[in-house]
Design a protein around this motif. Sequence first.
Motif, PDB file in Angstrom:
ATOM      1  N   PRO A  92      41.095  52.053  46.130  1.00 62.32           N
ATOM      2  CA  PRO A  92      40.332  52.085  44.818  1.00 62.32           C
ATOM      3  C   PRO A  92      41.358  52.832  43.859  1.00 62.32           C
ATOM      4  CG  PRO A  92      38.809  52.808  46.679  1.00 62.32           C
ATOM      5  CD  PRO A  92      40.308  52.506  47.185  1.00 62.32           C
ATOM      6  N   ALA A  93      41.340  52.140  42.664  1.00 58.05           N
ATOM      7  CA  ALA A  93      42.170  52.571  41.716  1.00 58.05           C
ATOM      8  C   ALA A  93      41.665  53.786  41.155  1.00 58.05           C
ATOM      9  CB  ALA A  93      42.160  51.398  40.457  1.00 58.05           C
ATOM     10  N   ALA A  94      42.618  54.680  40.668  1.00 53.15           N
ATOM     11  CA  ALA A  94      42.159  55.925  39.986  1.00 53.15           C
ATOM     12  C   ALA A  94      41.696  55.792  38.555  1.00 53.15           C
ATOM     13  CB  ALA A  94      43.378  57.169  40.075  1.00 53.15           C
ATOM     14  N   VAL A  95      41.068  56.782  37.791  1.00 51.63           N
ATOM     15  CA  VAL A  95      40.924  56.633  36.522  1.00 51.63           C
ATOM     16  C   VAL A  95      42.080  56.535  35.589  1.00 51.63           C
ATOM     17  CG1 VAL A  95      39.536  57.597  34.667  1.00 51.63           C
ATOM     18  CG2 VAL A  95      38.786  57.953  36.686  1.00 51.63           C
ATOM     19  N   VAL A  96      42.339  55.686  34.897  1.00 48.14           N
ATOM     20  CA  VAL A  96      43.466  55.719  34.073  1.00 48.14           C
ATOM     21  C   VAL A  96      43.251  56.285  32.539  1.00 48.14           C
ATOM     22  CG1 VAL A  96      45.448  53.914  33.095  1.00 48.14           C
ATOM     23  CG2 VAL A  96      44.262  53.558  35.649  1.00 48.14           C
ATOM     24  N   LYS A  97      43.969  56.894  32.150  1.00 45.98           N
ATOM     25  CA  LYS A  97      43.994  57.585  30.676  1.00 45.98           C
ATOM     26  C   LYS A  97      45.181  57.260  29.846  1.00 45.98           C
ATOM     27  CE  LYS A  97      40.716  61.107  32.072  1.00 45.98           C
ATOM     28  NZ  LYS A  97      40.359  62.427  32.271  1.00 45.98           N
ATOM     29  N   PRO A  98      45.019  57.191  28.644  1.00 46.62           N
ATOM     30  CA  PRO A  98      46.248  56.910  27.716  1.00 46.62           C
ATOM     31  C   PRO A  98      46.829  58.475  27.867  1.00 46.62           C
ATOM     32  CG  PRO A  98      44.135  56.379  26.564  1.00 46.62           C
ATOM     33  CD  PRO A  98      43.783  57.004  27.683  1.00 46.62           C
ATOM     34  N   ASP A  99      48.151  58.392  27.526  1.00 48.45           N
ATOM     35  CA  ASP A  99      48.982  59.682  27.278  1.00 48.45           C
ATOM     36  C   ASP A  99      48.923  60.014  26.082  1.00 48.45           C
ATOM     37  OD1 ASP A  99      50.779  57.935  25.969  1.00 48.45           O
ATOM     38  OD2 ASP A  99      52.242  57.981  27.417  1.00 48.45           O
ATOM     39  N   VAL A 141      59.249  42.736  34.198  1.00 54.83           N
ATOM     40  CA  VAL A 141      58.451  42.209  34.998  1.00 54.83           C
ATOM     41  C   VAL A 141      58.531  43.195  36.391  1.00 54.83           C
ATOM     42  CG1 VAL A 141      57.599  40.665  36.740  1.00 54.83           C
ATOM     43  CG2 VAL A 141      58.364  39.862  34.380  1.00 54.83           C
ATOM     44  N   VAL A 142      57.541  43.802  36.811  1.00 55.28           N
ATOM     45  CA  VAL A 142      57.524  44.685  37.997  1.00 55.28           C
ATOM     46  C   VAL A 142      57.478  43.801  39.440  1.00 55.28           C
ATOM     47  CG1 VAL A 142      56.096  46.135  39.497  1.00 55.28           C
ATOM     48  CG2 VAL A 142      55.968  46.543  37.004  1.00 55.28           C
ATOM     49  N   PHE A 144      43.616  46.548  40.708  1.00 55.48           N
ATOM     50  CA  PHE A 144      44.213  46.025  42.034  1.00 55.48           C
ATOM     51  C   PHE A 144      45.793  46.641  42.302  1.00 55.48           C
ATOM     52  CE2 PHE A 144      46.779  43.724  45.092  1.00 55.48           C
ATOM     53  CZ  PHE A 144      45.945  43.982  46.196  1.00 55.48           C
ATOM     54  N   MET A 145      46.548  46.504  41.375  1.00 48.55           N
ATOM     55  CA  MET A 145      47.956  46.925  41.469  1.00 48.55           C
ATOM     56  C   MET A 145      48.001  48.612  41.450  1.00 48.55           C
ATOM     57  SD  MET A 145      49.607  44.640  42.698  1.00 48.55           S
ATOM     58  CE  MET A 145      51.025  45.493  42.530  1.00 48.55           C
ATOM     59  N   ASP A 176      48.522  36.672  32.254  1.00 48.11           N
ATOM     60  CA  ASP A 176      47.233  35.537  32.869  1.00 48.11           C
ATOM     61  C   ASP A 176      47.959  34.668  34.128  1.00 48.11           C
ATOM     62  OD1 ASP A 176      45.774  36.199  30.808  1.00 48.11           O
ATOM     63  OD2 ASP A 176      46.124  34.353  29.533  1.00 48.11           O
ATOM     64  N   LYS A 177      49.353  35.010  34.213  1.00 50.13           N
ATOM     65  CA  LYS A 177      49.937  34.230  35.432  1.00 50.13           C
ATOM     66  C   LYS A 177      50.189  35.412  36.385  1.00 50.13           C
ATOM     67  CE  LYS A 177      49.892  30.162  33.368  1.00 50.13           C
ATOM     68  NZ  LYS A 177      49.151  29.027  33.839  1.00 50.13           N
ATOM     69  N   GLU A 178      49.632  36.425  36.263  1.00 55.62           N
ATOM     70  CA  GLU A 178      49.631  37.486  37.392  1.00 55.62           C
ATOM     71  C   GLU A 178      51.077  37.910  37.362  1.00 55.62           C
ATOM     72  OE1 GLU A 178      47.306  38.891  39.538  1.00 55.62           O
ATOM     73  OE2 GLU A 178      45.745  37.886  38.213  1.00 55.62           O
ATOM     74  N   HIS A 179      51.917  38.091  36.417  1.00 55.54           N
ATOM     75  CA  HIS A 179      53.257  38.808  36.257  1.00 55.54           C
ATOM     76  C   HIS A 179      52.971  40.105  35.838  1.00 55.54           C
ATOM     77  CE1 HIS A 179      54.536  34.310  35.110  1.00 55.54           C
ATOM     78  NE2 HIS A 179      54.602  34.564  36.515  1.00 55.54           N
ATOM     79  N   PHE A 180      53.440  40.961  36.535  1.00 54.32           N
ATOM     80  CA  PHE A 180      53.046  42.636  36.394  1.00 54.32           C
ATOM     81  C   PHE A 180      54.285  43.190  35.722  1.00 54.32           C
ATOM     82  CE2 PHE A 180      49.250  42.242  39.149  1.00 54.32           C
ATOM     83  CZ  PHE A 180      49.579  41.430  40.148  1.00 54.32           C
ATOM     84  N   VAL A 181      53.794  44.307  35.031  1.00 56.97           N
ATOM     85  CA  VAL A 181      54.667  45.152  34.087  1.00 56.97           C
ATOM     86  C   VAL A 181      54.375  46.336  34.370  1.00 56.97           C
ATOM     87  CG1 VAL A 181      55.598  43.316  32.622  1.00 56.97           C
ATOM     88  CG2 VAL A 181      53.601  44.557  31.965  1.00 56.97           C
TER      89      VAL A 181
END
Length: 357
Positions: A102-109, A32-33, A153-154, A121-126
């Motif tokens: 604002p979030a940047a564009v996210v692409k797969p590596d 968890v982050v 958002f994160m 769903d419980k807002e636990h970040f990783v």
Amino acid sequence: MAEHGNKSGEQDKKRPRLTDKAEGSGAKKSSVVAMSTVSPADLAVPSPVAQRRAALSSPSPVAKAKSVTTVGVTSPLVAMPPAPSPVATKTMTPGPAPIAKPAAVVKPDEEGVEQGVFKCDKEHFVCCACGGDGATKHCGPCGHDVSYTHSAFMDGVVGAYKVPCTYKHHGCASSIVYHAAAEHNDKCAHAPCYCFECTPPFEGSPAQLLRHLTAPSGKHSWPMDKIKYESSYPFAVQAPSGEYRCLLVGEDGCVFLLAVGASRGPTGRRPVNVVCVRANTDADTRPVYTGVLWVDGPPAPTGQLMCTFRHQATMASCSVPGEVDMEQGWLHAHVNPSMLHGESGEVHLRLRITKFP
């Protein structure tokens, strides 16, 4: 490419004389982050100087660089293969508190893992390594397997978090987005270079090292000349029994080293090497510098041709100019005794450096 022609005696008179003194799998639990301020202690790594002391017996720090067209000739001028590239040491420094953007564009590596921050769903970040592959994984705080979704958002929070350059104390005033700090450090022009002839070893930016090595009252007192790119400069190097070092400063402040070694081996050949003094060894580091090196033989008798040889290559980088490898490099050559001038064994060179931004 060999260039032949009769040269008058006046050419030798015009050359300056530089003397000796001038010288996860799906079964793995995710982490968890925890969003918190990073402290310097969390990011601390061993000192580059300490690492270098332990590696002094390793090969020369002359870095490999991509070569441009090199003109081969059958002559006493011998180009050598590239030297191995050293492993760069990187550190990071914490900066101000994050601000949402604002979030940047996210692409797969390349491995199909989506980059960014993820949540259950419980807002636990990783991080993306734990939740970016779309697989169901165990969430520690929830106590069961969950599916993670991307958190825009994160992403904005992390994307807005900046840190000062690791080499701020060497003159870099840049503030870099945290996730791009390592890339910046690889290419920062202020990354330190070293002088291990001093106790304790000297560490500083290329400009600081230049002042250290050329100070008249210092231990080294190396000669220094200012140059303009795409202009040719002649050098008449003496010191046949010793090493010669001269630092050249370009119009942009970049520092170069012209090094001529002492006579070596039974044939008495003298090595010549030209490098860019900087710690950036990444192949994509900009700008790129190339050089053309001429070696001019002694004047020929009347009716004969004087021998001149030309070598062109991309400039390698070196962070320890006092330990530059004289046996191999990119803009490098060995000069046979037949190309030396007079009883003093002078080496007559011409050098032109070109910058590609």
